[in-house]
Scaffold this active site. Sequence first.
Site, short mmCIF file in Angstrom:
data_model
loop_
_atom_site.label_atom_id
_atom_site.label_comp_id
_atom_site.label_asym_id
_atom_site.label_seq_id
_atom_site.Cartn_x
_atom_site.Cartn_y
_atom_site.Cartn_z
N TYR A 149 0.85 -1.18 0.00
CA TYR A 149 0.00 0.00 0.00
C TYR A 149 0.89 1.24 0.00
O TYR A 149 1.82 1.32 0.80
CB TYR A 149 -0.89 -0.02 1.25
CG TYR A 149 -1.79 1.19 1.41
CD1 TYR A 149 -1.57 2.10 2.44
CD2 TYR A 149 -2.87 1.40 0.55
CE1 TYR A 149 -2.40 3.21 2.60
CE2 TYR A 149 -3.70 2.50 0.72
CZ TYR A 149 -3.46 3.40 1.74
OH TYR A 149 -4.28 4.49 1.91
N ASP A 244 9.39 2.57 -0.26
CA ASP A 244 8.36 3.29 0.49
C ASP A 244 8.57 2.96 1.96
O ASP A 244 8.15 1.90 2.43
CB ASP A 244 6.97 2.88 0.01
CG ASP A 244 5.88 3.57 0.82
OD1 ASP A 244 4.69 3.41 0.48
OD2 ASP A 244 6.21 4.25 1.82
N LYS A 272 4.76 9.22 9.01
CA LYS A 272 4.54 8.66 10.35
C LYS A 272 5.57 9.14 11.38
O LYS A 272 5.47 10.24 11.89
CB LYS A 272 4.48 7.12 10.26
CG LYS A 272 3.31 6.63 9.39
CD LYS A 272 3.28 5.13 9.30
CE LYS A 272 2.30 4.64 8.26
NZ LYS A 272 0.91 4.57 8.75
P1 KE4 Z 1 -0.78 8.21 4.70
O1 KE4 Z 1 -1.28 8.93 3.50
O2 KE4 Z 1 -1.86 7.37 5.36
O3 KE4 Z 1 -0.03 9.11 5.70
O4 KE4 Z 1 0.38 7.19 4.21
C1 KE4 Z 1 0.06 6.23 3.22
C2 KE4 Z 1 1.03 5.08 3.32
C3 KE4 Z 1 2.04 4.97 2.39
N1 KE4 Z 1 2.94 3.96 2.44
C4 KE4 Z 1 2.89 3.03 3.42
C5 KE4 Z 1 3.91 1.93 3.45
C6 KE4 Z 1 1.87 3.10 4.43
O5 KE4 Z 1 1.83 2.16 5.40
C7 KE4 Z 1 0.93 4.14 4.38
C8 KE4 Z 1 -0.19 4.26 5.39
N2 KE4 Z 1 -0.34 3.18 6.30
C9 KE4 Z 1 -1.68 2.93 6.79
C10 KE4 Z 1 -1.58 1.73 7.74
N3 KE4 Z 1 -1.54 0.53 7.03
C11 KE4 Z 1 -2.27 4.13 7.45
C12 KE4 Z 1 -3.49 3.82 8.28
C13 KE4 Z 1 -4.75 4.26 7.59
O6 KE4 Z 1 -4.85 4.15 6.35
O7 KE4 Z 1 -5.65 4.71 8.32
#
Ligand code: KE4
Length: 432
Positions: A149, A244, A272
């Site tokens: 993701y 990533d 994060k």
């Molecule tokens: P954000 O746009 O949510 O800050 O980051 C996206 C993203 C990009 N790359 C990786 C490897 C990530 O894990 C994420 C976001 N992680 C999720 C948890 N699996 C955020 C939690 C959510 O979507 O509420």
Amino acid sequence: MVNTTIKTTKSQEIFTAAQNLMPGGVSSPVRAFKSVGGQPIVFDRVNGAYIWDVDGNKYIDYVGTWGPAICGHAHPEVISALHAALEKGTSFGAPSVLENVLAEMVIDAVPSIEMVRFVNSGTEACMAVLRLMRAFTNREKIIKFEGCYHGHADMFLVKAGSGVATLGLPDSPGVPKSATSSTLTAPYNDLEAVKALFEENRDQIAGVILEPVVGNAGFIPPDAGFLEGLRELTHEHGALLVFDEVMTGFRIAYGGAQEKFGITPDLTTMGKVIGGGLPVGAYGGRRDIMSMIAPAGPVYQAGTLSGNPLAMTAGIKTLKLLQKPGTYEQLERITKKLADGLLKVAQETGHAACGSHISAMFGLFFTSGPVHNYEDAKKSDTTKFGRFHRGMLERGIYLAPSQFEAGFTSLAHTDEDIEQTLAAAKDVLSSL
Ligand code: KE4
């Protein structure tokens, strides 16, 4: 009604009202507990390794707001730094020395990063890095991996992980074919599949983007040689390698998975932890590539609140706390105790299970495994996971509300917390 032994009256009231106000009652899908069943608990406050919900129940937290709380929630030094920063205002929309400070810390820490740009989320960082890859190579196609993701931008919503996996939305409605027609996918840990894609799409692939340790299909570490193989393949085909590290950055090691595994990508995305709980994303890498970003170069990317002083302050203080000697030894020790303990308890209570950890990231699947990719992960017993999650919640343990997420520990988790967690797991798994 949710059949829990804990009192969740206020949570239910608030969440019921929320569902009339916001789609699914949440600001992000995974929080709705759709894949584990039952209603989510509504948080009142967090501190250290703990959550208190609006009904006054206390939980040991293994989500840590999905990664940022690696020093523990509401760390006193972060809070006091924010109080001081608040006196000077909340946003400038102009250069501030704080951006220099955090940029320097990220550049000093992360092997691949010579220059960095701050944004407001991991999604933004991944969107920008995709545009940059395409501009630098003058090629359009990218390779991503099933179950990984990279945020919710259209071009990544192809066999994505996390909430997309949880909600079974391999290709979300509203994503035009044109947005994903250049997104190629391969199974994680499958170098042969990547080789084939490069052969079939000669000189058309801008680069490969991946989670160097997967956290969005459950926890899946790279097989030996996988990352090295991708580095060689991308070099061979004039394509870029992008890690990533939004989730793994400053968690797998201070320099991220790229430091841990000794592989240097061309570009890295982060988020994060570097925001310490405030909205920060970042992308960075080789100077010759990053210099293409506006206004230094022609590749446009912008953001009103990017680099804002509060988020920079929280990030700077968090990284300073992580620089303390012994940090990653402690994270490895406490997480190993938890992950090995969970696996042992699952096996002792007769459940097929596999799982592992790297530093402060861990996962458990209810399948004998092994789990090398998303297809393997999907063979796990997600119904059992849901019942395990609910049982643990009722015993004051807050796990990620989906099999297709990773677990997170922090410097605030104590041996007693781990022992309490393992005792709860034994109790739940004996009854499943
Ligand atoms: P954000 O746009 O949510 O800050 O980051 C996206 C993203 C990009 N790359 C990786 C490897 C990530 O894990 C994420 C976001 N992680 C999720 C948890 N699996 C955020 C939690 C959510 O979507 O509420």
